[in-house]
Write an enzyme that holds these catalytic residues in place. Structure first.
Site, PDB file in Angstrom:
ATOM      1  N   LYS A 207       0.842  -1.198   0.000  1.00  0.00           N
ATOM      2  CA  LYS A 207       0.000   0.000   0.000  1.00  0.00           C
ATOM      3  C   LYS A 207       0.881   1.254   0.000  1.00  0.00           C
ATOM      4  O   LYS A 207       0.664   2.177  -0.798  1.00  0.00           O
ATOM      5  CB  LYS A 207      -0.898  -0.007   1.241  1.00  0.00           C
ATOM      6  CG  LYS A 207      -1.900   1.116   1.247  1.00  0.00           C
ATOM      7  CD  LYS A 207      -2.857   0.982   2.416  1.00  0.00           C
ATOM      8  CE  LYS A 207      -3.859  -0.108   2.143  1.00  0.00           C
ATOM      9  NZ  LYS A 207      -4.599  -0.571   3.295  1.00  0.00           N
TER      10      LYS A 207
ATOM     11  N   ARG B  24      -3.482   2.609   8.642  1.00  0.00           N
ATOM     12  CA  ARG B  24      -3.814   1.368   7.927  1.00  0.00           C
ATOM     13  C   ARG B  24      -2.578   0.493   7.725  1.00  0.00           C
ATOM     14  O   ARG B  24      -1.467   0.995   7.593  1.00  0.00           O
ATOM     15  CB  ARG B  24      -4.423   1.712   6.565  1.00  0.00           C
ATOM     16  CG  ARG B  24      -5.613   2.639   6.684  1.00  0.00           C
ATOM     17  CD  ARG B  24      -6.042   3.174   5.340  1.00  0.00           C
ATOM     18  NE  ARG B  24      -6.911   2.256   4.647  1.00  0.00           N
ATOM     19  CZ  ARG B  24      -7.164   2.321   3.352  1.00  0.00           C
ATOM     20  NH1 ARG B  24      -6.568   3.235   2.594  1.00  0.00           N
ATOM     21  NH2 ARG B  24      -7.973   1.471   2.794  1.00  0.00           N
TER      22      ARG B  24
ATOM     23  N   GLY C 137      -8.069  -7.486   4.191  1.00  0.00           N
ATOM     24  CA  GLY C 137      -8.946  -7.580   5.349  1.00  0.00           C
ATOM     25  C   GLY C 137      -8.384  -8.338   6.524  1.00  0.00           C
ATOM     26  O   GLY C 137      -9.062  -8.516   7.524  1.00  0.00           O
TER      27      GLY C 137
ATOM     28  N   MET D 134      -5.740  -7.553   8.384  1.00  0.00           N
ATOM     29  CA  MET D 134      -5.185  -6.735   9.467  1.00  0.00           C
ATOM     30  C   MET D 134      -6.082  -5.531   9.728  1.00  0.00           C
ATOM     31  O   MET D 134      -7.093  -5.345   9.077  1.00  0.00           O
ATOM     32  CB  MET D 134      -3.766  -6.338   9.118  1.00  0.00           C
ATOM     33  CG  MET D 134      -2.824  -7.528   9.236  1.00  0.00           C
ATOM     34  SD  MET D 134      -1.145  -7.131   8.830  1.00  0.00           S
ATOM     35  CE  MET D 134      -1.261  -6.771   7.107  1.00  0.00           C
TER      36      MET D 134
ATOM     37  N   ARG E 126      -3.501  -1.710  -6.268  1.00  0.00           N
ATOM     38  CA  ARG E 126      -2.652  -2.908  -6.178  1.00  0.00           C
ATOM     39  C   ARG E 126      -3.060  -3.846  -7.312  1.00  0.00           C
ATOM     40  O   ARG E 126      -4.157  -3.715  -7.864  1.00  0.00           O
ATOM     41  CB  ARG E 126      -2.827  -3.597  -4.830  1.00  0.00           C
ATOM     42  CG  ARG E 126      -4.237  -4.082  -4.576  1.00  0.00           C
ATOM     43  CD  ARG E 126      -4.391  -4.648  -3.181  1.00  0.00           C
ATOM     44  NE  ARG E 126      -5.801  -4.897  -2.888  1.00  0.00           N
ATOM     45  CZ  ARG E 126      -6.301  -5.069  -1.689  1.00  0.00           C
ATOM     46  NH1 ARG E 126      -5.522  -5.021  -0.640  1.00  0.00           N
ATOM     47  NH2 ARG E 126      -7.582  -5.294  -1.503  1.00  0.00           N
TER      48      ARG E 126
ATOM     49  N   HIS F   8     -14.275  -8.487   1.698  1.00  0.00           N
ATOM     50  CA  HIS F   8     -13.013  -9.182   1.977  1.00  0.00           C
ATOM     51  C   HIS F   8     -13.104 -10.674   1.722  1.00  0.00           C
ATOM     52  O   HIS F   8     -12.258 -11.281   1.105  1.00  0.00           O
ATOM     53  CB  HIS F   8     -12.615  -8.975   3.440  1.00  0.00           C
ATOM     54  CG  HIS F   8     -12.152  -7.587   3.703  1.00  0.00           C
ATOM     55  ND1 HIS F   8     -12.375  -6.957   4.899  1.00  0.00           N
ATOM     56  CD2 HIS F   8     -11.489  -6.725   2.937  1.00  0.00           C
ATOM     57  CE1 HIS F   8     -11.874  -5.743   4.850  1.00  0.00           C
ATOM     58  NE2 HIS F   8     -11.323  -5.574   3.663  1.00  0.00           N
TER      59      HIS F   8
ATOM     60  N   SER G 257      14.841 -42.894 -12.345  1.00  0.00           N
ATOM     61  CA  SER G 257      13.614 -42.154 -12.058  1.00  0.00           C
ATOM     62  C   SER G 257      13.571 -41.953 -10.543  1.00  0.00           C
ATOM     63  O   SER G 257      13.619 -42.920  -9.785  1.00  0.00           O
ATOM     64  CB  SER G 257      12.399 -42.937 -12.527  1.00  0.00           C
ATOM     65  OG  SER G 257      11.236 -42.234 -12.146  1.00  0.00           O
TER      66      SER G 257
ATOM     67  N   CYS H  98       9.204 -39.358 -10.517  1.00  0.00           N
ATOM     68  CA  CYS H  98       7.838 -39.867 -10.573  1.00  0.00           C
ATOM     69  C   CYS H  98       7.158 -39.837  -9.213  1.00  0.00           C
ATOM     70  O   CYS H  98       6.039 -40.303  -9.071  1.00  0.00           O
ATOM     71  CB  CYS H  98       7.811 -41.271 -11.157  1.00  0.00           C
ATOM     72  SG  CYS H  98       8.711 -42.475 -10.179  1.00  0.00           S
TER      73      CYS H  98
ATOM     74  N   TYR I 253      12.690 -34.997 -17.273  1.00  0.00           N
ATOM     75  CA  TYR I 253      11.232 -34.900 -17.228  1.00  0.00           C
ATOM     76  C   TYR I 253      10.711 -35.044 -15.808  1.00  0.00           C
ATOM     77  O   TYR I 253      11.411 -35.523 -14.919  1.00  0.00           O
ATOM     78  CB  TYR I 253      10.577 -35.957 -18.140  1.00  0.00           C
ATOM     79  CG  TYR I 253      10.706 -37.386 -17.654  1.00  0.00           C
ATOM     80  CD1 TYR I 253       9.814 -37.909 -16.717  1.00  0.00           C
ATOM     81  CD2 TYR I 253      11.723 -38.221 -18.135  1.00  0.00           C
ATOM     82  CE1 TYR I 253       9.929 -39.209 -16.263  1.00  0.00           C
ATOM     83  CE2 TYR I 253      11.840 -39.527 -17.689  1.00  0.00           C
ATOM     84  CZ  TYR I 253      10.939 -40.024 -16.750  1.00  0.00           C
ATOM     85  OH  TYR I 253      11.047 -41.309 -16.297  1.00  0.00           O
TER      86      TYR I 253
HETATM   87  C1  PEP Z   1       8.150 -42.914  -4.908  1.00  0.00           C
HETATM   88  O1  PEP Z   1       8.556 -43.547  -3.949  1.00  0.00           O
HETATM   89  O2  PEP Z   1       8.338 -41.700  -5.059  1.00  0.00           O
HETATM   90  C2  PEP Z   1       7.360 -43.584  -5.943  1.00  0.00           C
HETATM   91  C3  PEP Z   1       7.002 -42.938  -7.029  1.00  0.00           C
HETATM   92  O3  PEP Z   1       6.945 -44.847  -5.699  1.00  0.00           O
HETATM   93  P1  PEP Z   1       5.739 -45.241  -4.743  1.00  0.00           P
HETATM   94  O4  PEP Z   1       5.001 -44.005  -4.412  1.00  0.00           O
HETATM   95  O5  PEP Z   1       4.924 -46.214  -5.523  1.00  0.00           O
HETATM   96  O6  PEP Z   1       6.446 -45.861  -3.605  1.00  0.00           O
END
Ligand code: PEP
Ligand code: MG
Length: 908
Positions: free
Chosen positions: A28, A98, A107, A109, A352, A473, A798, A865, A885
């Site tokens: 502000k 303010r 809203g 504070m 803002r 708010h 992975s 993963c 990836y």
């Molecule tokens: C992990 O451990 O991150 C994984 C992808 O395998 P899971 O979740 O099946 O153990």
């Protein structure tokens, strides 16, 4: 010795700040200075910097003498420019006090207006303004606010007196109350304070000023501010600044007013100037939802019967529109502004970057690119990657809505304050909402929105209020949270005593009955409507809508196409069925990053064959059972390869502990006794033998294949035969097979040996020379630390960051729910490390493994993963570490795609 500057002036003849000083002056404060620098009319004032908030707490909630001195010096300057003095009985200066943190916390504070009034100055103000009603209205407002905020005497103590007066005199609204009546009420209010506190309401304006400043600092630590910070990841040590600004008055009469406006519609992003105002009122009236405000433009007012500002004060409206447009051009983003009109003269009190819904955020960013205001890269960085999930959230089925309407269940229509469909049982308070949410979806229904409802809003699926506007708010906060919200549904009668919500004939019971709200249209229905896929899903997944019929879809597609041009990291999905694979591919997945094969064993009567395998006495028995499973697995893989035709499919060999699959109930055990042709006692005995004290660290992952190689041989066969089979149909299957839970390179050497032997057999039988990459999960700290050796055996890594977090922290994935929330609330950890990667620790293991792996095998492909693959902050970290990836659940694929693009842009 250089003196620290704690106080910065803005406006008038001394403008010391600018927009670049956000961290020091708060949002502000820095924007007030920036506007003053642009010669936009801003009432002058000064900002006490954010660092003072931290100092205030360090010094046991005290302001240092240096800060006090600098405030006094700034006040003298302010009195000079305004030609009025604080506490001057003849011509008093009044100020507002303010809050203003680095990022806005709408809203959350406290604020005090009209500070400087007392029994003498109120008379002076009455004379100087020639408007006693205005003076006494201001004084009563000040007593109410100051008592509430600074003295801890809640405003409810005063409000019922106003209501009583109105009832007695038959007056409808505050604006009808006369000067003399306010004067009497001021006396009553002061008596209430005296009675509650045992001393008089403070009359000394200096005491008032420092009391107000301290109260704003104190409000940094209120529960709602703390919850809001946690939700929005705002560090506690940022602190708030305090802005002391000379008052301008929207409550001097019918040529005055106050309002808030957005340069575009914050709900939909449509490029229309949008806002609300009240005649003869002060700022808090609009945002606190006490009176439902009026529309600013004729466009908005159309059909409502309400008078717009454009109509009521055309000149002032024109100036407001010009100023708003200028501010948007200047800040190159949608602005949320607060203004006051004092006798037709316009003043800006705040600007803002406006909070907006996911839909609006996307539309505004794309429109601004079209308008040439920003470039594609800026637009991509503006969009919150997590918001894309909201575009995929369900909506109500239009046909069912029609049927509800015909049946008289469309109760009312309010303002469409936060899009999305929500249905749930009615809760009438935040506490109730939290409690009821434990056992099912809840819609929080309130008379007016209040920031104190925050915890209840978090728990509820959606929020419905009878009063308050789009800019109240809670509406702003609901939009920020992505919660469906309908505001100002004024025909709603809420009876707290009877716990009912009524419109006309329809009466619903809180705690029992369902209510459904459509935050995109403002409709409120009695009962439970079923949700319908979002438009993007209708186009991409259900294929029941054409791309050109949905603007939302087209915007989604534009973002994805821009992100795809920019990002270097690929995005895959975690899927183990053809359906999930299809959905993910529709959302842009470029392959499967994790196919968990064990999930395939649960379907239908497969579990019987699988149990037979587990409970077999010896390898021969296991082989018999595995022969039954083989064709099922093979056909599963064929389905997935068909869905992912031409894209890589990373399949993981069986992972979880075997005892997860065995029957623990007697009926199941009897069934297995029949299948196996052994006694029930024998089955019980074998089940017991499989019991483990610590299954997550027990007989699972590659350990299963090492003890029972026939399992992985069967899986390898199912995968390779499926690939060979679909190839005959012209499908390009690109399987990759990975081994879970490797800790030592020799575990991989052994397992890979079995896999390759089986592959050689398959090729011989089929006369083929099929091959596929063989990789490993990196999910045990030892594997990360010895990744250079493991890379010699692996075609790719992975990262299983779920297990890596579990094993790295020693937090059981299954049991951490009982303590991790405390870790987060006590700030031992910033986040649940299973949701957002612990970059310093677990992330360091990832970094080391990536570096070591590539040291021995430069072409080594690296992916992730674990669940973190769909978390934007983690995705950005993986980009920095150089992974090829990320892989995440199908619905998070768009999020990961955008986050990956943002990661590349941030890198530049
Ligand atoms: C992990 O451990 O991150 C994984 C992808 O395998 P899971 O979740 O099946 O153990
Ligand atoms: Mg794992």
């Amino acid at each position: 010795m250089t003196m620290t500057k704690y106080v910065y002036s803005f406006g008038g003849n001394r403008n010391e700040g600018s927009a670049s000083m956000r961290n020091t002056l708060g949002g502000k404060g820095c924007n007030l200075a920036e506007m003053a620098g642009l010669n936009i009319p801003v009432p002058p004032g000064f900002t006490v910097i954010t660092d003072v908030c931290t100092l205030y707490y360090q010094e046991g909630k005290k302001l240092s003498s240096e800060v006090v001195a600098q405030v006094k010096e700034a006040l003298i300057w302010l009195e000079g420019v305004r030609g009025k003095k604080l506490g001057d009985a003849a011509n008093p200066l009044l100020v507002s006090v303010r809050s203003g943190a680095r990022v806005s916390m709408p809203g959350m504070m406290d604020t005090v207006l009209n500070l400087g009034l007392n029994d003498q100055t109120v008379e002076g103000l009455a004379k100087a303004s020639n408007n006693p009603r205005f003076a006494w209205d201001s004084y009563r407002r000040f007593i109410m606010m100051y008592s509430d905020v600074v003295l801890d005497v809640h405003k409810d103590n005063f409000e019922h007196r106003i209501e009583a007066l109105k009832a007695k005199t038959g007056k409808q609204s505050d604006t009808e109350i006369t000067a003399d009546e306010w004067k009497v009420l001021c006396g009553e209010f002061k008596a209430i304070v005296r009675e509650k506190l045992g001393h008089d309401f403070p009359q000394d304006p200096m005491e008032q000023l420092f009391g107000g400043i301290a109260a704003v600092f104190n409000s940094w630590e209120t529960e709602r501010a703390i919850i809001y910070r946690r939700m929005n990841r705002i560090p506690d040590d940022w602190g708030t600044a305090v802005n002391v600004q000379s008052m301008v008055f929207g409550n001097m009469g019918d040529d005055c007013g106050t309002g808030v406006a957005f340069t575009r519609d914050p709900g939909t992003g449509e490029p229309y100037f949008y806002g609300e105002y009240l005649i003869n009122a002060q700022g808090e009236d609009v945002v606190a939802g006490i009176r439902t405000p009026q529309p600013i433009t004729n466009f908005q007012a159309n059909g409502t019967g309400l008078q717009s500002l454009e109509d009521a004060m055309p000149e002032t409206f024109k100036e407001l529109l010009e100023t708003a447009t200028r501010l948007e051009q200047h800040f190159k983003d949608m602005q949320d502004i607060e203004f006051t009109i004092e006798q037709r003269k316009l003043y800006m009190l705040q600007t803002r970057n406006g909070k907006r819904t996911a839909m609006a955020g996307i539309r505004v960013a794309l429109d601004m690119v079209k308008e040439g205001m920003i470039d594609e890269a800026t637009a991509l960085q503006r969009i919150n990657a997590d918001d894309l999930v909201q575009l995929l959230a369900p909506i109500f089925d239009p046909k069912e809505k029609k049927a509800f309407e015909k049946a008289g269940k469309l109760m009312t229509k309010g303002l469409n304050a936060g899009p999305g469909a929500a249905t749930g049982r009615i809760a009438l308070s935040a506490e109730e909402a939290q409690e009821m949410a434990q056992s099912g979806p809840v819609v929080l229904v309130r008379l007016e929105t209040s920031p104190e409802d925050l915890a209840g809003m978090v728990a509820a699926e959606g929020i419905l209020t009878a009063r308050g506007g789009m800019t109240s708010h809670a509406a702003v906060v609901a939009r920020g949270m992505g919660k469906p919200c309908v505001c100002g549904a004024s025909t709603l009668e809420i009876d707290l005593a009877k716990a009912t919500v009524t419109v006309g004939e329809v009466c619903l019971k809180a705690g029992e009955d369902f209510i459904s709200i459509d935050g995109s249209t403002g409709e409120v229905f009695a009962g439970q409507l079923s949700a319908h896929p979002a438009e993007v899903n209708q186009v991409l997944v259900n294929k029941i809508m054409k791309a050109e019929e949905s603007e939302t879809y087209q915007r989604f597609a534009t973002i994805m196409s821009w992100a795809n041009k920019v990002r270097s990291m690929k995005v895959r999905t975690n899927a183990d069925s053809p359906h999930d694979a299809d959905v993910a591919r529709a959302f842009g997945a470029e392959g499967i990053g994790l196919c968990r094969t064990e999930h395939m064993f649960f379907e239908g009567d497969r579990i019987l064959a699988f149990r037979e395998m587990i409970l077999s006495k010896d390898a021969a028995g296991r082989k018999t059972a595995l022969a039954k499973i083989l064709p099922m697995q093979r056909s599963d893989f064929e389905g997935i390869f068909e869905a992912m035709n031409g894209l890589p499919v990373n399949i993981r060999l069986i992972d979880p502990p075997l005892h997860e699959f065995v029957p623990h109930d007697e009926k199941g055990q009897e069934e297995m006794a029949k299948v196996l042709g052994v006694s029930l006692e024998e089955v019980k005995h074998r089940v017991e033998k499989l019991h483990e004290f610590n299954p997550m660290m027990g007989h699972r992952g590659c350990r299963l294949g090492i003890t029972y190689p026939e399992i992985i041989r069967m899986q390898m066969r199912a995968i390779c035969e499926a690939a060979i089979n679909v190839a005959k149909k012209g499908i390009v299957a690109l399987p990759e097979v990975m081994v879970p839970l490797i800790g030592h390179v020799k575990e991989l050497t052994y397992t890979k040996g079995e896999m390759l032997d089986e592959l050689a057999l398959i090729n011989k039988e089929n006369g083929t020379d099929f091959s596929c990459p063989i990789g490993t999960m990196i999910e045990i700290p030892r594997a990360a630390l010895t990744a250079d050796q493991i890379a010699l055996e692996a075609d790719y890594f992975s990262f299983g960051t779920n297990d890596l977090t579990q094993m790295g922290f020693g937090f059981s994935r299954d049991d951490s729910g009982s303590f991790l929330p405390e870790y987060v609330s006590k700030k031992i950890l910033e986040d649940d490390p299973f949701q957002s990667l612990d970059q310093q620790g677990i992330g360091e293991l990832v970094r080391i493994a990536a570096e070591k792996g590539r040291a021995t095998k430069p072409e080594l492909k690296l992916g992730v993963c674990g669940e973190h693959g769909g978390d934007p902050r983690s995705v950005k970290f993986f980009h920095k570490v150089g992974l090829s990836y990320v892989s995440c659940s199908p619905y998070r694929v768009p999020v990961a795609i955008l986050a990956a693009a943002q990661a590349t842009l941030e890198d530049k």
